[in-house]
Structures are given as C-alpha cells and as structure tokens.
Motif scaffolding. Structure first.
Motif, PDB file in Angstrom:
ATOM      1  N   PRO A  48      27.744  -8.437  25.072  1.00 43.22           N
ATOM      2  CA  PRO A  48      28.979  -8.580  24.290  1.00 43.22           C
ATOM      3  C   PRO A  48      30.219  -8.311  25.137  1.00 43.22           C
ATOM      4  O   PRO A  48      30.163  -7.565  26.121  1.00 43.22           O
ATOM      5  CB  PRO A  48      28.838  -7.491  23.212  1.00 43.22           C
ATOM      6  CG  PRO A  48      27.403  -7.103  23.207  1.00 43.22           C
ATOM      7  CD  PRO A  48      26.880  -7.352  24.584  1.00 43.22           C
ATOM      8  N   SER A  49      31.305  -8.920  24.752  1.00 44.95           N
ATOM      9  CA  SER A  49      32.590  -8.702  25.428  1.00 44.95           C
ATOM     10  C   SER A  49      33.710  -9.154  24.510  1.00 44.95           C
ATOM     11  O   SER A  49      33.574 -10.173  23.822  1.00 44.95           O
ATOM     12  CB  SER A  49      32.636  -9.505  26.731  1.00 44.95           C
ATOM     13  OG  SER A  49      33.948  -9.545  27.253  1.00 44.95           O
ATOM     14  N   THR A  50      34.798  -8.424  24.519  1.00 47.43           N
ATOM     15  CA  THR A  50      36.010  -8.878  23.829  1.00 47.43           C
ATOM     16  C   THR A  50      37.072  -9.230  24.873  1.00 47.43           C
ATOM     17  O   THR A  50      37.509 -10.377  24.997  1.00 47.43           O
ATOM     18  CB  THR A  50      36.533  -7.789  22.871  1.00 47.43           C
ATOM     19  OG1 THR A  50      35.538  -7.534  21.896  1.00 47.43           O
ATOM     20  CG2 THR A  50      37.821  -8.226  22.179  1.00 47.43           C
ATOM     21  N   ARG A  51      37.488  -8.227  25.656  1.00 48.87           N
ATOM     22  CA  ARG A  51      38.586  -8.403  26.601  1.00 48.87           C
ATOM     23  C   ARG A  51      38.274  -9.405  27.717  1.00 48.87           C
ATOM     24  O   ARG A  51      39.060 -10.316  27.983  1.00 48.87           O
ATOM     25  CB  ARG A  51      38.980  -7.062  27.238  1.00 48.87           C
ATOM     26  CG  ARG A  51      39.790  -6.161  26.332  1.00 48.87           C
ATOM     27  CD  ARG A  51      39.445  -4.699  26.588  1.00 48.87           C
ATOM     28  NE  ARG A  51      38.134  -4.455  26.071  1.00 48.87           N
ATOM     29  CZ  ARG A  51      37.896  -4.042  24.819  1.00 48.87           C
ATOM     30  NH1 ARG A  51      38.900  -3.740  24.055  1.00 48.87           N
ATOM     31  NH2 ARG A  51      36.669  -3.897  24.366  1.00 48.87           N
ATOM     32  N   ARG A 101      28.519 -12.596  32.902  1.00 47.65           N
ATOM     33  CA  ARG A 101      28.286 -11.178  32.592  1.00 47.65           C
ATOM     34  C   ARG A 101      26.803 -11.011  32.319  1.00 47.65           C
ATOM     35  O   ARG A 101      26.230 -11.770  31.537  1.00 47.65           O
ATOM     36  CB  ARG A 101      29.095 -10.718  31.379  1.00 47.65           C
ATOM     37  CG  ARG A 101      28.668  -9.308  30.926  1.00 47.65           C
ATOM     38  CD  ARG A 101      29.605  -8.691  29.941  1.00 47.65           C
ATOM     39  NE  ARG A 101      30.853  -8.292  30.592  1.00 47.65           N
ATOM     40  CZ  ARG A 101      31.756  -7.498  30.010  1.00 47.65           C
ATOM     41  NH1 ARG A 101      31.554  -7.035  28.786  1.00 47.65           N
ATOM     42  NH2 ARG A 101      32.863  -7.185  30.642  1.00 47.65           N
ATOM     43  N   HIS A 131      32.454  -4.627  38.364  1.00 44.40           N
ATOM     44  CA  HIS A 131      33.321  -5.345  37.418  1.00 44.40           C
ATOM     45  C   HIS A 131      34.621  -5.627  38.180  1.00 44.40           C
ATOM     46  O   HIS A 131      35.653  -5.019  37.936  1.00 44.40           O
ATOM     47  CB  HIS A 131      33.566  -4.459  36.192  1.00 44.40           C
ATOM     48  CG  HIS A 131      34.105  -5.184  34.993  1.00 44.40           C
ATOM     49  ND1 HIS A 131      34.518  -6.501  35.016  1.00 44.40           N
ATOM     50  CD2 HIS A 131      34.300  -4.762  33.706  1.00 44.40           C
ATOM     51  CE1 HIS A 131      34.940  -6.855  33.811  1.00 44.40           C
ATOM     52  NE2 HIS A 131      34.807  -5.818  33.004  1.00 44.40           N
ATOM     53  N   GLN A 134      38.035  -6.288  36.465  1.00 44.37           N
ATOM     54  CA  GLN A 134      38.597  -5.074  35.850  1.00 44.37           C
ATOM     55  C   GLN A 134      39.294  -4.243  36.925  1.00 44.37           C
ATOM     56  O   GLN A 134      40.401  -3.727  36.709  1.00 44.37           O
ATOM     57  CB  GLN A 134      37.493  -4.257  35.176  1.00 44.37           C
ATOM     58  CG  GLN A 134      37.997  -2.989  34.486  1.00 44.37           C
ATOM     59  CD  GLN A 134      38.820  -3.253  33.241  1.00 44.37           C
ATOM     60  OE1 GLN A 134      38.434  -4.063  32.416  1.00 44.37           O
ATOM     61  NE2 GLN A 134      39.958  -2.585  33.093  1.00 44.37           N
ATOM     62  N   PRO A 259      39.472   1.050  30.257  1.00 44.45           N
ATOM     63  CA  PRO A 259      39.136  -0.381  30.293  1.00 44.45           C
ATOM     64  C   PRO A 259      38.767  -0.943  28.928  1.00 44.45           C
ATOM     65  O   PRO A 259      38.746  -2.159  28.749  1.00 44.45           O
ATOM     66  CB  PRO A 259      37.931  -0.436  31.243  1.00 44.45           C
ATOM     67  CG  PRO A 259      37.293   0.921  31.138  1.00 44.45           C
ATOM     68  CD  PRO A 259      38.435   1.884  30.891  1.00 44.45           C
ATOM     69  N   GLY A 260      38.458  -0.032  27.965  1.00 43.25           N
ATOM     70  CA  GLY A 260      37.993  -0.472  26.658  1.00 43.25           C
ATOM     71  C   GLY A 260      36.546  -0.931  26.747  1.00 43.25           C
ATOM     72  O   GLY A 260      36.078  -1.266  27.828  1.00 43.25           O
ATOM     73  N   PRO A 261      35.829  -0.964  25.640  1.00 45.35           N
ATOM     74  CA  PRO A 261      36.266  -0.447  24.341  1.00 45.35           C
ATOM     75  C   PRO A 261      36.293   1.077  24.325  1.00 45.35           C
ATOM     76  O   PRO A 261      35.524   1.718  25.030  1.00 45.35           O
ATOM     77  CB  PRO A 261      35.186  -0.986  23.389  1.00 45.35           C
ATOM     78  CG  PRO A 261      33.969  -1.173  24.232  1.00 45.35           C
ATOM     79  CD  PRO A 261      34.459  -1.536  25.595  1.00 45.35           C
TER      80      PRO A 261
END
Ligand code: CP
Length: 305
Positions: A48-51, A101, A131, A134, A259-261
């Motif tokens: 999973p990833s959002t950003r 990813r 990463h 990031q 970096p979130g989440p």
C-alpha cells in the motif's frame, strides 16, 4: 543515469542535479508542463501507498506523461506470477519508466539486470532497505529551511530497524554533508546497518533531542515486525513519543519531519504534528517537485522556454 535504485549507488552529481531541478520546478512548474508528452510511467506497487504512488502519478501527469497504475493485489501476481515475469511483461509493452514498490529487500536489483537500455527503473521503496525518492524529498525540504546543512544537526528517531527511510536518509545526509547525524531508537529497533562512521547513536530520546535543528520521526512498522512483539503504544509514547515538552529540548526553530503515515499519539502527538514547527505537509508537496525532477532527469526531458 539509467535507474534510481538507492542513494548509495547514485552519484553526488546526479543527486545534486535532481535537487537543483526540483528547485527550478517548484518555482515555475509550467516550464516543464508537457515536456514528457507521449512518454509512459507504470507504477507497479506490491505494498500500500498514499504519498509515493499519488505523487509519482501527479508528477508524471504534470510533465505530460501518461500513467498506468498496477496494484499487485489486482494483477496476475495473485495467480502466482513472479516479480521478474511481471516486470518483463510490462517492459514488453514499451513504457519509459517503471516505479516499483516491493516488500523484499533488494528486490529491484534483479530487475536492473533484465532491463532494456531505454527503460528506467525507480525504487519507490523496497522492504526495509531503501526509499531514495523519500530521501531526496527530505533533503530538498531540509535545504529549504537550512540552505547550508554543514553546521546543522539532524536526528532520525523511532523504529529505525524496520523503516526503509533510515538507511536512505542517513546515506543522503552523509553524502551531501549534514553537520551531525544522530540516530535514536529503543535497542531492539536500532538499525545496525545505519550505524556507520560519523553517526551518533542515542538510546535516550531526551539526550538525542538536545540542540537538534531537525528531527525526523519514524513510525513503528507493524507490517515488518515479524516474530517481534509489537511495543505497547502507551508505553512507547512515554519513552519515544515526540511531544511539545520534548521538542523544547531541541534548538529554537527546530523543524519536525515525518515521512508518513503517522501514528498520532504513538511516535508523535497531534500538537507537534500540526504545530508551527511541523513541515510534514511541506514534505508531501515537495515530493511532487522531487519526483517530477527524478522523472525529468532520467528521461532527459527538455525545459520549455
Ligand atoms: N512516505 C511514504 O512512502 O508514504 P506512502 O507509504 O504513503 O507512500
């Protein structure tokens, strides 16, 4: 530069070129609009990833690329296809870049050996190993607040062992010259691989925060704890959570990064995350500029006049 796999294997010249380009893009993104027209990015995400996924998509769209998102959970990976076979099939369709990813450390290394010369692979996070985009956006954000990092102290704290951000951030801070790099974690969550020459290690969060100019908080990576017992959230927060009281130990003006989440109330309180020292939203915005720069640098896209 054909691929972006990690910070260690990327030259200082390429890192500086990407950061410089991101700076130009941030002030005049319209100069880069449509420079990548008819090129194609595939986002191949096994986690999973959002950003990262959305900012790669936005970055590509702002450059005029077309984007195809492939979630492993919704692909023939579910029928047992290997990463290499999936990659080779996608490559055979002729995209220009594939951002991957994957949960396995080093998974992308096998792909660089079978990539055709015209295809660019970008590491969007592999396991707990790396990463790089990031790290680039973190460095971009740090430099916006501290143009000369050579006299500044940066602390990375939290679950360092399981976070892919630890090694990439330490690598870029060392490579591009931060004054002092500090790491702080409970002993069972310390990242042995990041403890290298020139890095100061702390097991007391208050001591680690003394006089720092920037603190990067990392969440507990529950999905990577394996057989290790998850720390108790309340207890963890008491010892390792960033609160306003603790932040007062840092240098005046210290910036707070993540970096979130985020796990609010565990590694960071809402008053800090949403407070005046927080640059967490800024990191997310900068992620778009930096990922545009990564794509433009790899594809050698022209700048509009
Ligand atoms: N920072 C980061 O990688 O966030 P996502 O997992 O949402 O992409």
């Amino acid at each position: 530069m054909q691929h972006l796999i990690d910070i260690d294997s990327t030259s200082v010249n390429d890192l500086e070129a990407i950061l410089s380009l991101a700076g130009h893009i941030a002030v005049a993104p319209e100069r880069f609009q449509d420079s990548g027209r008819d090129r194609v990015l595939v986002n191949l995400f096994y986690e999973p990833s959002t950003r990262t996924r959305v900012s790669f998509e936005l970055a590509a769209m702002r450059l005029g690329l077309r984007v195809i998102n492939v979630a492993a959970s919704d692909s023939s990976v579910r029928k047992g296809e290997t990463l290499e076979d999936t990659f080779l099939s996608l490559q055979a369709m002729g995209p220009d870049c594939i951002a991957v990813r994957h949960p396995t450390n080093g998974a992308l290394a096998e792909l660089t050996g079978v990539a055709e010369p015209g295809l660019h692979i970008i590491n969007a996070g592999d396991g707990s190993r790396a990463h790089p985009t990031q790290a680039l956006l973190d460095m971009f954000t740090l430099r916006r607040h501290y143009p000369d990092l050579s006299g500044r102290t940066v602390l990375v704290a939290g679950d360092l062992h399981h976070s892919r951000v630890t090694s990439s951030d330490v690598a870029i801070l060392k490579k591009l010259g931060a004054g002092e790099i500090r790491l702080c974690a409970p002993s069972e969550l310390m990242a042995a691989s990041a403890v290298t020459d020139g890095v100061r290690v702390f097991d007391d969060f208050d001591a680690a925060l003394e006089g720092v100019d920037a603190v990067m908080m990392l969440r507990i990576q529950h999905e990577r704890l394996g057989a290790m017992d998850a720390p108790d959230g309340e207890d963890y927060h008491q010892h390792w959570g960033l609160t306003n009281d603790r932040l007062a130990l840092a240098a005046p003006g210290c910036i707070v990064m993540h970096p979130g989440p985020m796990n609010r109330g565990v590694e960071i309180t809402s008053e800090v995350a949403d407070g005046p020292r927080s640059v967490i939203r800024e990191q997310v915005t900068n992620g778009v500029w930096v990922r545009m720069a990564v794509l433009a640098h790899l594809l050698k896209l022209p700048t509009n006049p």
